[in-house]
Design a protein around this motif. Sequence first.
Motif, PDB file in Angstrom:
ATOM      1  N   PHE A  34       1.415   5.051  16.435  1.00 24.55           N
ATOM      2  CA  PHE A  34       1.808   4.480  15.137  1.00 24.55           C
ATOM      3  C   PHE A  34       2.714   3.288  15.411  1.00 24.55           C
ATOM      4  CE2 PHE A  34       4.771   4.875  11.312  1.00 24.55           C
ATOM      5  CZ  PHE A  34       3.954   4.097  10.509  1.00 24.55           C
ATOM      6  N   ASN A  35       2.270   2.116  15.030  1.00 28.57           N
ATOM      7  CA  ASN A  35       3.023   0.884  15.307  1.00 28.57           C
ATOM      8  C   ASN A  35       3.251   0.101  14.016  1.00 28.57           C
ATOM      9  OD1 ASN A  35       3.051   1.076  18.272  1.00 28.57           O
ATOM     10  ND2 ASN A  35       0.833   0.786  18.080  1.00 28.57           N
ATOM     11  N   VAL A  36       4.448  -0.466  13.899  1.00 25.58           N
ATOM     12  CA  VAL A  36       4.768  -1.364  12.790  1.00 25.58           C
ATOM     13  C   VAL A  36       5.247  -2.674  13.412  1.00 25.58           C
ATOM     14  CG1 VAL A  36       6.122  -1.740  10.716  1.00 25.58           C
ATOM     15  CG2 VAL A  36       5.443   0.585  11.351  1.00 25.58           C
TER      16      VAL A  36
ATOM     17  N   PRO B 140       5.541  -8.965   1.802  1.00 28.39           N
ATOM     18  CA  PRO B 140       5.207  -7.545   1.958  1.00 28.39           C
ATOM     19  C   PRO B 140       3.865  -7.381   2.672  1.00 28.39           C
ATOM     20  CG  PRO B 140       6.019  -7.972  -0.245  1.00 28.39           C
ATOM     21  CD  PRO B 140       5.819  -9.312   0.399  1.00 28.39           C
ATOM     22  N   PHE B 141       3.689  -6.241   3.376  1.00 29.14           N
ATOM     23  CA  PHE B 141       2.439  -6.006   4.093  1.00 29.14           C
ATOM     24  C   PHE B 141       2.098  -4.516   4.059  1.00 29.14           C
ATOM     25  CE2 PHE B 141       5.868  -5.564   7.101  1.00 29.14           C
ATOM     26  CZ  PHE B 141       5.499  -4.507   7.929  1.00 29.14           C
TER      27      PHE B 141
ATOM     28  N   ALA C  25      14.217  -2.229   5.122  1.00 25.71           N
ATOM     29  CA  ALA C  25      12.844  -2.168   4.642  1.00 25.71           C
ATOM     30  C   ALA C  25      12.719  -1.085   3.587  1.00 25.71           C
ATOM     31  CB  ALA C  25      11.877  -1.906   5.788  1.00 25.71           C
ATOM     32  N   THR C  26      11.959  -1.355   2.546  1.00 26.48           N
ATOM     33  CA  THR C  26      11.610  -0.358   1.546  1.00 26.48           C
ATOM     34  C   THR C  26      10.102  -0.188   1.541  1.00 26.48           C
ATOM     35  OG1 THR C  26      11.479  -2.003  -0.221  1.00 26.48           O
ATOM     36  CG2 THR C  26      13.611  -0.916   0.114  1.00 26.48           C
TER      37      THR C  26
ATOM     38  N   THR D  42       1.846   2.474   0.454  1.00 26.54           N
ATOM     39  CA  THR D  42       1.617   2.038   1.838  1.00 26.54           C
ATOM     40  C   THR D  42       2.118   0.619   2.076  1.00 26.54           C
ATOM     41  OG1 THR D  42      -0.583   1.227   1.253  1.00 26.54           O
ATOM     42  CG2 THR D  42      -0.430   3.502   2.044  1.00 26.54           C
ATOM     43  N   THR D  43       2.856   0.068   1.100  1.00 26.21           N
ATOM     44  CA  THR D  43       3.317  -1.321   1.192  1.00 26.21           C
ATOM     45  C   THR D  43       4.780  -1.368   1.616  1.00 26.21           C
ATOM     46  OG1 THR D  43       1.791  -2.015  -0.545  1.00 26.21           O
ATOM     47  CG2 THR D  43       3.617  -3.491  -0.046  1.00 26.21           C
TER      48      THR D  43
END
Length: 434
Positions: free
Chosen positions: A39-41, A50-51, A74-75, A79-80
């Motif tokens: 799992f990568n961000v 936003p992404f 980050a909020t 899924t955004t």
Amino acid sequence: MKLFNNYFLILYTLVAFTLVLSSCTTEDVKPFAPTLGAFNVPAKQIGSPPFELTPPSSNSSGGFTYSSSDSSIATISGTTLTVVGIGSCVITATQVADAGYASASTTATFDVTALAPPTFGAFNVPSKMVGSPPFTLTPPTSNSAGAFTYTSSNPSVATISGSTVTIAGVGTSTIVATQASFGTFAAGSTNAIFTVTASVPLANLANDNFVSALGSALTDNGWVAHSSSATNPILVTSPGLSFPNYFGSGIGNAASVTSIGQDVSLQFTPVTSGTVYASFLVKASASPLSIDQYFFGFGNNTTSDTAYRGKLMINQDTSNPSKFKFVFAANATNRYTTNLYDYGTTYLIVIKYKIIDATVVNSNGNIGRDETSLYVFDTSSNYLTEPSTPTLGIEDTASVDITPGRVVLRQDNANSPNVIIDGMRVDTTWNLRN
């Protein structure tokens, strides 16, 4: 008897199986743990849009929910992910239980960095004189495409509207160019010192930056008509011309020498020995005529005299009509520059008249013959000191020498030029810097 025994065996088996089932609980039947992939961000810069988060791979079909460990960075909604601040936080992806698979979660570190600062080139605001017209600032080069805004630290010296500077008074002001953030670049600023003087250094003999009212005649502002005085007078035009570090750059307006008609003289105290330098800026417009177009010369102090020396002309190049040559003559013999010059480009011209004593041998070996020289400079030239070799040098042995006492702007009755003149300066030394 055998049938009875079989019946009893079957009944016994059913009772035993029932007893086994009754001893089991739901705790003895557990769902499988799903296998989650990486799992990568990806890291972002502040200001990024936003992404959507990409879930890890899984052998379970359960849906994912997400959470952020620090809502100041980050909020997350659904899924955004929305970037809020600079720093690091942990994003948790949780998969709900589904079809024999239990719930599970995994985490990734999310980094938010600051925007890169822009890199600026030089930012310069040329000095001006009180009375100069408003002018437009040239922004510095930058690796960002952000828009520039400008401020003046001293409104009593200069005010700014958009990118236009209006001079208010004598002194200095810091002009700040601020570039807005754009893409991956942060906002940034650079500055330049702007100086406004009461006047430019005066030449020993004469000068004119054409600060007079737009549309007024040069003959109303110190010049004297010496031919065709009523026909197409030479007028003050706008805008003026600019040239880096030249004393008359960007000051006042300019003179339009574009018709057939009036010729004018700017007189000064006659010089009987030594050297006289006339310097000025010139910009030519294209002409359909491939002929010598005469517009400048030195003369004796008397306006009725028609002896002119150090005469300057332009001539359109026949093979390349977008360019021209400068033409120079002591009097009657015209010589042409080997270099070609561009219409619509401002050049700095210096014409030198050197007086040779009657008993002195000049550089060509002739006794008592005065010398004239032409120097042409573009903005890449080094002109702050006199070059050892002129662009063209001429001695006209067939002509009588003059005693320089005026410079003239000509609108040749046969071959009128189409030029703008600015920053006229007449001096006895090579003195061009502002």
